[in-house]
Design an enzyme around this catalytic site. Structure first.
Site, mmCIF file in Angstrom:
data_model
loop_
_atom_site.group_PDB
_atom_site.id
_atom_site.type_symbol
_atom_site.label_atom_id
_atom_site.label_comp_id
_atom_site.label_asym_id
_atom_site.label_seq_id
_atom_site.Cartn_x
_atom_site.Cartn_y
_atom_site.Cartn_z
ATOM 1 N N ASP A 53 0.844 -1.202 0.000
ATOM 2 C CA ASP A 53 0.000 0.000 0.000
ATOM 3 C C ASP A 53 0.881 1.254 0.000
ATOM 4 O O ASP A 53 0.370 2.378 -0.064
ATOM 5 C CB ASP A 53 -1.002 -0.005 1.168
ATOM 6 C CG ASP A 53 -0.337 0.101 2.526
ATOM 7 O OD1 ASP A 53 0.904 -0.028 2.609
ATOM 8 O OD2 ASP A 53 -1.063 0.310 3.526
ATOM 9 N N SER A 54 2.199 1.047 -0.020
ATOM 10 C CA SER A 54 3.117 2.169 -0.262
ATOM 11 C C SER A 54 2.853 2.762 -1.640
ATOM 12 O O SER A 54 3.372 3.826 -1.969
ATOM 13 C CB SER A 54 4.577 1.706 -0.147
ATOM 14 O OG SER A 54 4.808 0.587 -0.972
ATOM 15 N N ASP A 92 -1.025 -6.398 -0.261
ATOM 16 C CA ASP A 92 -1.171 -5.659 0.994
ATOM 17 C C ASP A 92 -2.629 -5.282 1.233
ATOM 18 O O ASP A 92 -3.278 -4.726 0.334
ATOM 19 C CB ASP A 92 -0.345 -4.369 0.885
ATOM 20 C CG ASP A 92 0.406 -4.050 2.157
ATOM 21 O OD1 ASP A 92 0.236 -4.768 3.159
ATOM 22 O OD2 ASP A 92 1.179 -3.075 2.136
ATOM 23 N N LYS A 121 -0.813 -9.374 3.288
ATOM 24 C CA LYS A 121 -0.062 -8.796 4.409
ATOM 25 C C LYS A 121 -0.963 -7.764 5.082
ATOM 26 O O LYS A 121 -1.699 -7.053 4.415
ATOM 27 C CB LYS A 121 1.230 -8.124 3.919
ATOM 28 C CG LYS A 121 2.017 -7.437 5.036
ATOM 29 C CD LYS A 121 3.354 -6.919 4.574
ATOM 30 C CE LYS A 121 3.316 -5.529 3.983
ATOM 31 N NZ LYS A 121 2.781 -4.463 4.859
ATOM 32 N N GLU A 123 -1.105 -4.969 8.722
ATOM 33 C CA GLU A 123 -0.302 -4.311 9.753
ATOM 34 C C GLU A 123 -0.906 -4.486 11.141
ATOM 35 O O GLU A 123 -2.123 -4.417 11.307
ATOM 36 C CB GLU A 123 -0.193 -2.814 9.437
ATOM 37 C CG GLU A 123 0.530 -2.539 8.141
ATOM 38 C CD GLU A 123 0.680 -1.048 7.857
ATOM 39 O OE1 GLU A 123 0.420 -0.213 8.749
ATOM 40 O OE2 GLU A 123 1.071 -0.721 6.714
ATOM 41 N N GLU A 194 9.378 -3.396 10.719
ATOM 42 C CA GLU A 194 9.811 -2.129 10.106
ATOM 43 C C GLU A 194 10.330 -1.141 11.150
ATOM 44 O O GLU A 194 9.684 -0.895 12.185
ATOM 45 C CB GLU A 194 8.639 -1.503 9.339
ATOM 46 C CG GLU A 194 9.021 -0.170 8.691
ATOM 47 C CD GLU A 194 8.052 0.304 7.619
ATOM 48 O OE1 GLU A 194 7.108 -0.435 7.267
ATOM 49 O OE2 GLU A 194 8.263 1.428 7.121
HETATM 50 O O1 KIV Z 1 3.592 -1.087 1.614
HETATM 51 C C1 KIV Z 1 4.783 -1.377 1.658
HETATM 52 O O2 KIV Z 1 5.564 -1.151 0.720
HETATM 53 C C2 KIV Z 1 5.292 -1.996 2.880
HETATM 54 C C3 KIV Z 1 6.771 -2.162 3.007
HETATM 55 C C4 KIV Z 1 7.401 -0.882 3.378
HETATM 56 C C5 KIV Z 1 7.112 -3.243 3.952
HETATM 57 O O3 KIV Z 1 4.535 -2.325 3.732
#
Ligand code: KIV
Length: 276
Positions: A53-54, A92, A121, A123, A194
């Site tokens: 989600d970056s 994500d 993934k 958080e 992280e």
């Molecule tokens: O969204 C992302 O790119 C991440 C990484 C920084 C681990 O969660």
């Protein structure tokens, strides 16, 4: 001279990720958000591709990741999956897609899997362990994410290094260790750590049976992850814990500038780039 066909790469799977723990060679994960980049990083032998989600900060230019939607994540996962990489595709779960209920968490994970992700993934630690368990019970592999969790942007007061305080408060060493244990107990296949001090990441890595994948968490993790734009030097800023292995930003500026100058000087297209 005969043309050599490159050896077919073995698909990186969840069982291979689990087996990598303690096998001596850390796994390498990078982010990618589209098919072109997925093909490039796959050709470079990455083990896991994170459709992170970056995308919100890196591609959309936002200050944080909070506005990224499920529709956007499904779209980016679909583009990466179209590249059919040998690397494991990790999708994500964006902010708001799993916090409200376990059924949201499962439904949205199913959506990412149907878009082509092979694992999701999310958080958080103790507080999201119920969601991890629900997703795992739906037979979907999960990677946790603890320490600096960018979706906790407002609580953390920005993207700040975590695990530097003692005690049981949010962001403390003890809490992050509890988060790690909760993620593992809930059935996650690995956990991203992280921006925490390396000794804490090392302690977590030595405590957990599942692989840890670090970003800004030192060299002792079972794997590393970088955002592709940072790795390629595409970002204007370079954070302490990221490493630019090349300077694509400058190379891109130079290339586009060369094109602009050739157009302005009527040098492009030449006959070579024109139809006769
Ligand atoms: O969204 C992302 O790119 C991440 C990484 C920084 C681990 O969660």
């Amino acid at each position: 001279m005969s043309m050599m066909t490159p050896p077919k790469k073995i698909k990186f799977t969840i069982p291979r990720l689990l087996e990598s723990k303690g096998a001596g060679s850390p796994v390498a994960m990078v982010t990618a958000y589209d098919a072109t980049m997925a093909r490039i990083v796959d050709a470079a032998n990455v083990d896991l591709i994170l459709v992170g989600d970056s995308v919100g900060t890196v591609m959309q230019g936002a200050k944080n990741t909070l506005a990224v939607t499920m529709d956007q994540m499904a779209y980016h996962v679909q583009m990466v999956a179209a590249a059919k990489p040998s690397a494991l595709i990790v999708g994500d779960l964006p902010f708001g897609s799993y916090q409200a209920s376990n059924s949201d968490a499962v439904r949205n994970s199913i959506r990412l899997i149907q878009a082509g992700a092979e694992c999701v993934k999310l958080e958080g630690g103790v507080h999201v362990s119920h969601a991890i368990e629900a997703i795992v019970n739906a037979d979907i592999p999960v990677i946790g994410h603890i320490g600096l969790t960018p979706q906790s942007y407002h609580r953390m007061g920005g993207n700040k290094v975590q695990g530097r305080t003692e005690g049981d408060g949010a962001g403390s060493r003890e809490r992050i260790m509890k988060d790690a244990l909760a993620v593992e107990k809930a059935g996650a296949s690995a956990v991203v750590i992280e921006a925490v001090p390396s000794d804490l990441a090392e302690e977590i890595t030595n405590t957990l049976a599942i692989p840890t994948i670090g970003i800004g968490a030192g060299v002792h993790c079972d794997g590393q992850v970088l955002v592709i734009n940072d790795l390629l030097g595409l970002s204007e800023r370079c954070f302490t814990f990221t490493k630019a292995y090349t300077n694509f930003r400058q190379q891109a500026i130079d290339a586009v500038n060369a094109y602009v100058n050739e157009v302005h000087e009527s040098k492009f297209p030449s006959t070579q780039h024109s139809f006769q």
